[in-house]
Every structure is written in C-alpha cells, then in structure tokens.
Write a protein that holds these residues in place. Structure first.
Motif, short mmCIF file in Angstrom:
data_model
loop_
_atom_site.label_atom_id
_atom_site.label_comp_id
_atom_site.label_asym_id
_atom_site.label_seq_id
_atom_site.Cartn_x
_atom_site.Cartn_y
_atom_site.Cartn_z
N ASP A 163 0.81 -1.21 0.00
CA ASP A 163 0.00 0.00 0.00
C ASP A 163 0.85 1.26 0.00
OD1 ASP A 163 1.11 -0.24 2.47
OD2 ASP A 163 -0.78 -0.17 3.60
N GLY A 164 2.15 1.12 -0.20
CA GLY A 164 3.03 2.27 -0.24
C GLY A 164 3.66 2.65 1.08
N VAL A 165 3.26 2.01 2.16
CA VAL A 165 3.85 2.30 3.47
C VAL A 165 5.27 1.77 3.51
CG1 VAL A 165 3.71 1.86 5.95
CG2 VAL A 165 1.62 2.27 4.64
N ARG A 166 6.20 2.64 3.89
CA ARG A 166 7.60 2.26 3.99
C ARG A 166 8.10 2.66 5.37
NH1 ARG A 166 10.03 1.72 -1.13
NH2 ARG A 166 11.99 2.71 -0.50
N LEU A 167 8.78 1.74 6.03
CA LEU A 167 9.25 2.00 7.39
C LEU A 167 10.75 1.71 7.49
CD1 LEU A 167 6.45 0.24 9.49
CD2 LEU A 167 6.65 2.68 8.97
N THR A 168 11.48 2.71 7.94
CA THR A 168 12.87 2.48 8.32
C THR A 168 12.90 1.91 9.73
OG1 THR A 168 13.11 4.68 9.29
CG2 THR A 168 13.60 4.45 6.92
N LEU A 169 14.07 1.50 10.17
CA LEU A 169 14.18 1.01 11.54
C LEU A 169 13.71 2.06 12.54
CD1 LEU A 169 17.55 -0.97 11.47
CD2 LEU A 169 15.34 -1.87 12.24
N ALA A 170 14.10 3.32 12.31
CA ALA A 170 13.70 4.39 13.23
C ALA A 170 12.19 4.57 13.24
CB ALA A 170 14.40 5.69 12.85
N GLU A 171 11.57 4.48 12.07
CA GLU A 171 10.11 4.66 12.00
C GLU A 171 9.38 3.47 12.62
OE1 GLU A 171 10.05 7.38 7.93
OE2 GLU A 171 10.13 5.19 7.82
N LEU A 172 9.91 2.27 12.42
CA LEU A 172 9.31 1.10 13.04
C LEU A 172 9.38 1.22 14.56
CD1 LEU A 172 8.15 -1.78 13.06
CD2 LEU A 172 10.50 -2.63 12.76
N PHE A 173 10.51 1.63 15.07
CA PHE A 173 10.68 1.81 16.51
C PHE A 173 9.69 2.83 17.05
CE2 PHE A 173 12.88 4.34 19.85
CZ PHE A 173 12.85 3.39 20.87
N LEU A 174 9.53 3.95 16.34
CA LEU A 174 8.63 5.00 16.78
C LEU A 174 7.18 4.52 16.80
CD1 LEU A 174 8.18 8.01 17.52
CD2 LEU A 174 7.99 8.48 15.07
N ARG A 175 6.74 3.90 15.71
CA ARG A 175 5.33 3.47 15.63
C ARG A 175 5.05 2.32 16.60
NH1 ARG A 175 3.02 3.88 9.47
NH2 ARG A 175 4.07 5.81 8.85
N ALA A 176 5.98 1.41 16.73
CA ALA A 176 5.78 0.31 17.68
C ALA A 176 5.68 0.86 19.10
CB ALA A 176 6.92 -0.70 17.58
N GLY A 177 6.46 1.88 19.40
CA GLY A 177 6.40 2.48 20.73
C GLY A 177 5.06 3.11 21.02
N GLU A 178 4.46 3.74 20.02
CA GLU A 178 3.15 4.36 20.21
C GLU A 178 2.09 3.30 20.56
OE1 GLU A 178 3.80 8.08 17.06
OE2 GLU A 178 2.66 6.29 16.47
N VAL A 179 2.13 2.19 19.82
CA VAL A 179 1.16 1.12 20.07
C VAL A 179 1.45 0.43 21.40
CG1 VAL A 179 0.22 -1.06 19.19
CG2 VAL A 179 0.77 0.80 17.60
N ALA A 180 2.73 0.24 21.71
CA ALA A 180 3.11 -0.41 22.96
C ALA A 180 2.64 0.39 24.17
CB ALA A 180 4.62 -0.61 23.01
#
Length: 513
Positions: free
Chosen positions: A31-48
């Motif tokens: 769907d066009g979503v691209r995540l770098t390691l930094a972005e994955l860490f940030l988004r995972a933290g929000e959900v966590a």
C-alpha cells in the motif's frame, strides 16, 4: 558462522539496530507504506504505550489477527516492547477457532488488522465477551498518549532472554491445536543462523508470502528481515498469477516457497526468454525437490544459492543445505543440522537406526520449544527426560549427516502447506449438531497436495447430506480444514481395540477414487 549478537531480547535488538542503522528500510508495504528502523521503533512504541495504558503486564498474552501488512509488523514489535507474548491468529480462522485460541491462552488484548476485501471485521466474528478485547493499532496509539516514553523503556528493559516471546498454534492428534511456547533467546539465535545460511542482508528485498500467523512468516520473514536490516515486503494475499509482477516489478532478491511456485516462475520465464530477474536466493522447504527444477533455477535464473530446509514449530530450525552442496543433496535432503542442534533417527524402541534406514526424527538443542502452553502432560509426551523432541516425522540420515524427511509418523496431513489435524476437524464437525460421529483422513490431491475426506454418522432422525456438512464446514472453519469429500455412513469401522479403523477408511477411499 558469525555468532548471534548479544542482544538477548527482541526489544534490545530493535534498539541497538536503531542506534546504529536508523535509516535502514525494513518494511515496504504493497500500500506504499515504507518503514525504516527508526520509523518502526517510533510506531511500535506508540502502540506499545497503548498496551501499557490498557494494563498489559510483562508476560501477558496479546493476540494479533490480520493479513500480512506493515501494521502487523508494528503491532508485533509493540507487543514485544511491552514485555508481552505474541499470540498470532490465522486469518483463515472462523469465530469458533479464534475464540478457542483466545480463551486457551488467556489473551488480554486482541489487536485486529486488515481482513480480506469484503469480509466483516475480525472483531465481529467473536461473541460479545471476547469482542471487548479487540483494538486496532490506531486505537492503541491513541490510548498510549497518556503513557510516557520512560515507562515503556523501563518495561522493555525488564524483558529477559528467557521470557516467552510467542505462542504459536500447531495442529496435533489431540483434537485441538496446541500452543508452542518459544522464548526470545531461541528465536533470535535460530533465525540469525537461518539468515546467515540464507545470506539475507541489507539491501535484499524479500516478499513475505507465508502468513505472519505461521512460524515461518513471523520468524523467518518478519523477524529475520529486521535482524538483518533487509527489506520485507508483506504480501497480504498471494496470487500465483501475480508472481512475475512481484518478482520482476519489485526487484525481489530472496524468495521462499514450495516447488510449484518456482516451477511457475520458470514457466513464466520460458514465455519471456529475454527477461531477467534480480532473484539471487531461493528457499524451498520441501521433503523432496525435483533435481531438474534445482538445475533450471540455478542455470536460468542465475541463483547464487538454492536452499532446502527442515523445521517445525516445536523445534524451530533443524537442518539446512549449505553453500557448495550438489544438486542431488539439495533436491533429496534438507541438509545438515544447524549449529547447536543435534539430530537422531531412531526405531520404535528409541535405538539409533543405521545410516540410510528410516526412523523417527529426534531433535535436541536450544531450538526445542519451552513446551505446550498449559499442557505439561502433552509436553512430556513429545520432549523426553533427556531433552529430545520426538518430532513424529520419519527421516533418513546419509553418511554425510544430511537428513531426508520421507514420511510422517503423526496422524496429520498437509493441505496447501498447512498441517491439518484429523482430530481437530472431527471435533469441529461434531459441533455442527446433526452428527453422532465423524472420522477424517488425508488423501492425495493433485492440486493441494492432500485433502481431507470425512466419514460422518448422522444422529438418529437427523437428515444429513454431504453438501450440508461441507457448507457448515466452510462457514465455521478455515478453508484448508474443510473436507474435500464427505461420505454419510451408518457406522464407522472399528478395530479390535474399539478405535476407529482409519486403515479401513483409507482402503475404502482408495477404492472410491
């Protein structure tokens, strides 16, 4: 081989990789979503932090139910950051199956993701009591706004290498799926070594076709890509017709699948002789691969490596072929045991059989599961006092230590790559209401490998047809579990011990064609 870094836990692994390689692209969604390691860490933290806001404690079980998407990846790392245990639910599950897993594992939260187009939301398939557990990643991120980053970092730091990180459902012969417990240390080591042999590395583009709810998709896909900073491409729904577009259009370098997928690739390339692809490694986990298929892939595609491997949910990675192995070894065996894993082939009395003879495959080492969730008795049935896992698979070791899987001792069959427990399907069929008894066997199927045939006995006075049973099964169980054929009979054959004689049923099925 390069030893696994001293991360110990998945949260620590993610943080160390972010510190050193924040810009590495690890997720590229359709769907066009691209995540770098930094972005994955940030988004995972929000959900966590949302999980913490709901009161999730270290060791709690959190279920994930959805198609392969970037959101699933974020949710998995969120669960691990919160110190909780991932409990994946198959997207093929119907309400009864999902409810049983949620209740059995005591899940406190259900994170729901994307579903097949046109299908109802996952939460709608559950009763009201379980529906209250459901949250989307966006809802969790919103809830997490009241929880500080420090609280999450403290929780992540509390996670230990010996803590459970996942409970994977696996079919057995007991009528219900069992929950395989795996910890952080063993999955990190197992799939670091797997990635080392595969040569998975930064810059690779790897479509994860296997569902994240399956051990291969979660560990040899999602987790391996992040560990090695490769770019995973979650595939929500795989269509063989789109194979060439996936491989050629997206510059795929790593591909895992069964022999028919690679044969399809070669057929497509034969139709376009001048077409080149970037594929450099193919992984084919199968008991046997046609040697000519291996040769053609190496010659036509120009692969650097063709790998065959063997693993199971209870034992993670067991054996793999290696660089330099001849075609015959790749085609007819699953290679040698990976470092830290021992393999034996034994007879019914537990004695090692000679080289070249058949016997049950036993495995021992770090990769053996911690046990079945809440079922110590069943754990003891398959893991003996000396730590050997009795796999139920029948294999042969050659003089070089290569393991070939030749049969299954367990009463399981495989439909489109999915293990099916006859006892589980029988148990589900009996919940239909009009049946007094049911027996299911696996039969060869040219299209799906194997399929289930069910023999059912109606209750007195009930009107039962094959069509009605199949229709109910399609509405209430995963597609791969639905019997391909149903026979309505007056009684089931039994052996002298009073048990259903499935040998007799197989003989009937063979004569029926």
């Amino acid at each position: 081989m390069e030893p696994v870094p001293g991360w110990g836990t998945i949260p620590r692994m993610l943080r160390e990789l972010v510190a050193g390689h924040p810009g590495a692209l690890v997720v590229a969604g359709r769907d066009g979503v691209r995540l770098t390691l930094a972005e994955l860490f940030l988004r995972a933290g929000e959900v966590a932090r949302g999980l913490l806001a709901l009161g999730v404690e270290r060791g709690d079980r959190v279920a994930l139910w959805g198609l392969n998407t970037p959101g699933w990846v974020v949710s998995a790392f969120a669960v691990w950051d919160a110190g909780a245990v991932v409990v994946p639910l198959s997207t093929r599950y119907k309400g009864l199956e999902a409810a049983e897993t949620l209740r059995r594992t005591g899940a406190t939260v259900l994170i729901t993701g994307e579903r097949m187009p046109g299908a109802p939301p996952y939460a709608d398939l559950l009763d009201a009591g379980l529906r209250r557990l459901a949250r989307t990643p966006d809802e969790l991120a919103e809830l997490g706004a009241v929880v500080g980053e420090r609280a999450l970092e403290e929780r992540a730091a509390e996670v230990k290498a010996s803590d459970l990180c996942e409970i994977m459902s696996t079919s057995g012969t007991t009528g219900t799926p069992k929950g395989v417990m795996l910890d952080h240390a063993q999955v990190l080591r197992g799939y670091w070594d797997w990635s080392e042999i595969v040569t998975l590395r930064e810059g690779d583009r790897y479509p994860v076709i296997a569902p994240f709810a399956h051990g291969f998709g979660l560990n040899a896909g999602l987790l391996a890509c992040v560990m090695r900073r490769a770019t995973m491409m979650p595939v929500p729904v795989f269509s063989p017709d789109a194979l060439m577009e996936l491989i050629a259009g997206d510059g795929i370098t790593i591909l895992a699948g069964a022999p028919p997928m690679f044969q399809r690739l070669l057929d497509e390339l034969d139709r376009e002789p001048g077409r080149e692809v970037a594929l450099r490694v193919a992984i084919c986990g199968a008991a046997a691969v046609p040697p000519e298929l291996v040769r053609r892939l190496l010659d036509r595609v120009g692969l650097e490596r063709m790998i065959n491997a063997y693993g199971l949910m209870e034992g993670t990675v067991v054996s793999m072929t290696r660089a330099g192995d001849p075609v015959e070894v790749i085609a007819s065996t699953t290679g040698r045991p990976v470092p830290g894993i021992e393999v034996r082939v034994v007879d019914d009395e537990g004695r090692d059989v000679p080289v070249g003879e058949r016997g049950e495959v036993l495995e021992r080492g770090y990769g053996v599961m911690r046990g079945y969730w809440g079922e110590p008795e069943k754990t003891a049935e398959v893991v003996d006092a000396d730590g050997w896992l009795h796999t139920g698979d029948v294999g042969v070791l050659d003089a070089a230590g290569n393991l070939a899987i030749v049969d299954r001792k367990k009463d399981l069959f495989i439909v489109n790559g999915f293990n099916v427990s006859p006892a589980e399907v029988e148990s589900l069929l009996l919940r239909e209401g009009s049946l007094a008894a049911a027996a299911v066997i696996g039969m060869p199927d040219a299209r799906r490998g194997e399929s289930g045939w069910a023999y059912v006995v109606p209750r007195p006075g009930a009107e039962v047809t094959p069509e009605s049973v199949i229709a109910w099964a399609k509405a209430n169980m995963s597609g791969y579990k639905v019997p391909a054929r149903v026979y309505v009979v007056d009684a089931l054959p039994v052996n002298p011990n009073g048990k259903v004689d499935k040998r007799e049923l197989r003989a009937r099925a063979a004569s029926a064609g």
